[in-house]
Design a protein around this motif. Sequence first.
Motif, mmCIF file in Angstrom:
data_model
loop_
_atom_site.group_PDB
_atom_site.id
_atom_site.type_symbol
_atom_site.label_atom_id
_atom_site.label_comp_id
_atom_site.label_asym_id
_atom_site.label_seq_id
_atom_site.Cartn_x
_atom_site.Cartn_y
_atom_site.Cartn_z
ATOM 1 N N ARG A 166 -5.104 2.937 6.512
ATOM 2 C CA ARG A 166 -4.304 1.785 6.067
ATOM 3 C C ARG A 166 -4.743 1.193 4.729
ATOM 4 O O ARG A 166 -3.908 1.032 3.838
ATOM 5 C CB ARG A 166 -4.299 0.697 7.138
ATOM 6 C CG ARG A 166 -3.549 -0.570 6.704
ATOM 7 C CD ARG A 166 -3.532 -1.625 7.790
ATOM 8 N NE ARG A 166 -2.758 -1.235 8.938
ATOM 9 C CZ ARG A 166 -1.441 -1.334 9.048
ATOM 10 N NH1 ARG A 166 -0.741 -1.823 8.054
ATOM 11 N NH2 ARG A 166 -0.826 -0.954 10.139
ATOM 12 N N PRO A 167 -6.014 0.826 4.522
ATOM 13 C CA PRO A 167 -6.359 0.178 3.249
ATOM 14 C C PRO A 167 -6.109 1.076 2.034
ATOM 15 O O PRO A 167 -5.758 0.590 0.958
ATOM 16 C CB PRO A 167 -7.833 -0.183 3.387
ATOM 17 C CG PRO A 167 -8.333 0.521 4.577
ATOM 18 C CD PRO A 167 -7.167 0.901 5.416
ATOM 19 N N PHE A 168 -6.262 2.370 2.199
ATOM 20 C CA PHE A 168 -6.045 3.288 1.091
ATOM 21 C C PHE A 168 -4.554 3.423 0.770
ATOM 22 O O PHE A 168 -4.171 3.463 -0.398
ATOM 23 C CB PHE A 168 -6.673 4.646 1.391
ATOM 24 C CG PHE A 168 -8.141 4.549 1.717
ATOM 25 C CD1 PHE A 168 -9.055 4.148 0.760
ATOM 26 C CD2 PHE A 168 -8.605 4.852 2.986
ATOM 27 C CE1 PHE A 168 -10.403 4.038 1.062
ATOM 28 C CE2 PHE A 168 -9.949 4.752 3.293
ATOM 29 C CZ PHE A 168 -10.857 4.339 2.334
ATOM 30 N N LEU A 169 -3.733 3.485 1.816
ATOM 31 C CA LEU A 169 -2.285 3.524 1.602
ATOM 32 C C LEU A 169 -1.798 2.217 0.968
ATOM 33 O O LEU A 169 -0.935 2.225 0.090
ATOM 34 C CB LEU A 169 -1.537 3.774 2.909
ATOM 35 C CG LEU A 169 -1.524 5.204 3.422
ATOM 36 C CD1 LEU A 169 -0.820 5.287 4.776
ATOM 37 C CD2 LEU A 169 -0.869 6.142 2.439
ATOM 38 N N GLN A 170 -2.347 1.111 1.417
ATOM 39 C CA GLN A 170 -1.961 -0.173 0.834
ATOM 40 C C GLN A 170 -2.340 -0.236 -0.645
ATOM 41 O O GLN A 170 -1.589 -0.765 -1.459
ATOM 42 C CB GLN A 170 -2.610 -1.327 1.595
ATOM 43 C CG GLN A 170 -1.990 -1.564 2.947
ATOM 44 C CD GLN A 170 -2.734 -2.604 3.758
ATOM 45 O OE1 GLN A 170 -3.922 -2.841 3.569
ATOM 46 N NE2 GLN A 170 -2.025 -3.218 4.710
ATOM 47 N N ASN A 171 -3.518 0.292 -1.009
ATOM 48 C CA ASN A 171 -3.943 0.296 -2.411
ATOM 49 C C ASN A 171 -3.069 1.199 -3.272
ATOM 50 O O ASN A 171 -2.925 0.961 -4.468
ATOM 51 C CB ASN A 171 -5.404 0.705 -2.533
ATOM 52 C CG ASN A 171 -6.344 -0.391 -2.094
ATOM 53 O OD1 ASN A 171 -5.971 -1.550 -2.003
ATOM 54 N ND2 ASN A 171 -7.581 -0.017 -1.794
ATOM 55 N N ALA A 172 -2.492 2.242 -2.670
ATOM 56 C CA ALA A 172 -1.593 3.117 -3.425
ATOM 57 C C ALA A 172 -0.267 2.413 -3.711
ATOM 58 O O ALA A 172 0.449 2.803 -4.620
ATOM 59 C CB ALA A 172 -1.335 4.413 -2.650
ATOM 60 N N TYR A 196 0.400 3.813 -7.471
ATOM 61 C CA TYR A 196 -0.868 4.386 -7.907
ATOM 62 C C TYR A 196 -1.177 5.673 -7.154
ATOM 63 O O TYR A 196 -0.769 5.854 -6.015
ATOM 64 C CB TYR A 196 -2.019 3.403 -7.664
ATOM 65 C CG TYR A 196 -1.829 2.071 -8.332
ATOM 66 C CD1 TYR A 196 -1.985 1.927 -9.706
ATOM 67 C CD2 TYR A 196 -1.479 0.950 -7.589
ATOM 68 C CE1 TYR A 196 -1.801 0.700 -10.319
ATOM 69 C CE2 TYR A 196 -1.289 -0.282 -8.188
ATOM 70 C CZ TYR A 196 -1.459 -0.403 -9.559
ATOM 71 O OH TYR A 196 -1.274 -1.620 -10.152
ATOM 72 N N THR A 197 -1.939 6.539 -7.798
ATOM 73 C CA THR A 197 -2.518 7.705 -7.139
ATOM 74 C C THR A 197 -3.945 7.341 -6.772
ATOM 75 O O THR A 197 -4.702 6.836 -7.602
ATOM 76 C CB THR A 197 -2.506 8.928 -8.073
ATOM 77 O OG1 THR A 197 -1.149 9.252 -8.373
ATOM 78 C CG2 THR A 197 -3.182 10.118 -7.420
ATOM 79 N N ILE A 198 -4.305 7.585 -5.534
ATOM 80 C CA ILE A 198 -5.634 7.224 -5.037
ATOM 81 C C ILE A 198 -6.426 8.494 -4.771
ATOM 82 O O ILE A 198 -5.913 9.454 -4.198
ATOM 83 C CB ILE A 198 -5.534 6.398 -3.728
ATOM 84 C CG1 ILE A 198 -4.667 5.167 -3.923
ATOM 85 C CG2 ILE A 198 -6.904 6.042 -3.197
ATOM 86 C CD1 ILE A 198 -5.237 4.106 -4.815
ATOM 87 N N THR A 199 -7.685 8.497 -5.195
ATOM 88 C CA THR A 199 -8.594 9.606 -4.939
ATOM 89 C C THR A 199 -9.596 9.163 -3.882
ATOM 90 O O THR A 199 -10.270 8.150 -4.062
ATOM 91 C CB THR A 199 -9.342 10.007 -6.232
ATOM 92 O OG1 THR A 199 -8.380 10.290 -7.240
ATOM 93 C CG2 THR A 199 -10.215 11.218 -5.996
ATOM 94 N N LEU A 200 -9.695 9.916 -2.787
ATOM 95 C CA LEU A 200 -10.602 9.585 -1.693
ATOM 96 C C LEU A 200 -11.777 10.548 -1.672
ATOM 97 O O LEU A 200 -11.599 11.759 -1.772
ATOM 98 C CB LEU A 200 -9.875 9.666 -0.354
ATOM 99 C CG LEU A 200 -8.613 8.824 -0.198
ATOM 100 C CD1 LEU A 200 -7.981 9.088 1.158
ATOM 101 C CD2 LEU A 200 -8.932 7.359 -0.363
#
Length: 165
Positions: free
Chosen positions: A91-97, A13-17
């Motif tokens: 970490r949580p954002f990388l894991q969600n990606a 996935y691509t995540i937008t922060l």
Amino acid sequence: MDKIILISGNSKYTITLDPSVWIFDDRRIDLTTYFSQEKEDKDPLEEYTKAVSKHWDREIMEGAVYPPTLKTEKKYEKIKMLTGTFGIPLRPFLQNAEPNPDAKMVVVETSEGEIEFPLEEAFEFILKFSEDGKPLTSDGPVHLYYGDGSNQHNPIKNVKQFNIK
């Protein structure tokens, strides 16, 4: 768009922060004390059990009413949010990606260039998003700190994107 950061590349996935909303996130950490405190691994179930036990003890001692001490705690938290210096773990954002199994590196893109890190090291990064209660506007939207705080006095600034390779 200057304040939005992407996590993209070799991931599912691509995540937008959006760092402007992290002030309300329970995962935020106080950077004035984070690197000077002893690190300990916390078990989420154990933390939850302790919180429930504390609440239960309070109800037994004071009754199931809204004790006045909670109002002062809320006021203190509000003041802390408006004046604090905060960061959030990457970490949580990388894991969600969900990086693909062959992903080994993370390229941090800044306005000055690109810096490459091993993926495991990137999981420990802390993203500073607030200084004295204000967002990082001049050299932000985030500053990147290593997990051990070794670059605490010289963080990576002007982070624009994380590219997983």
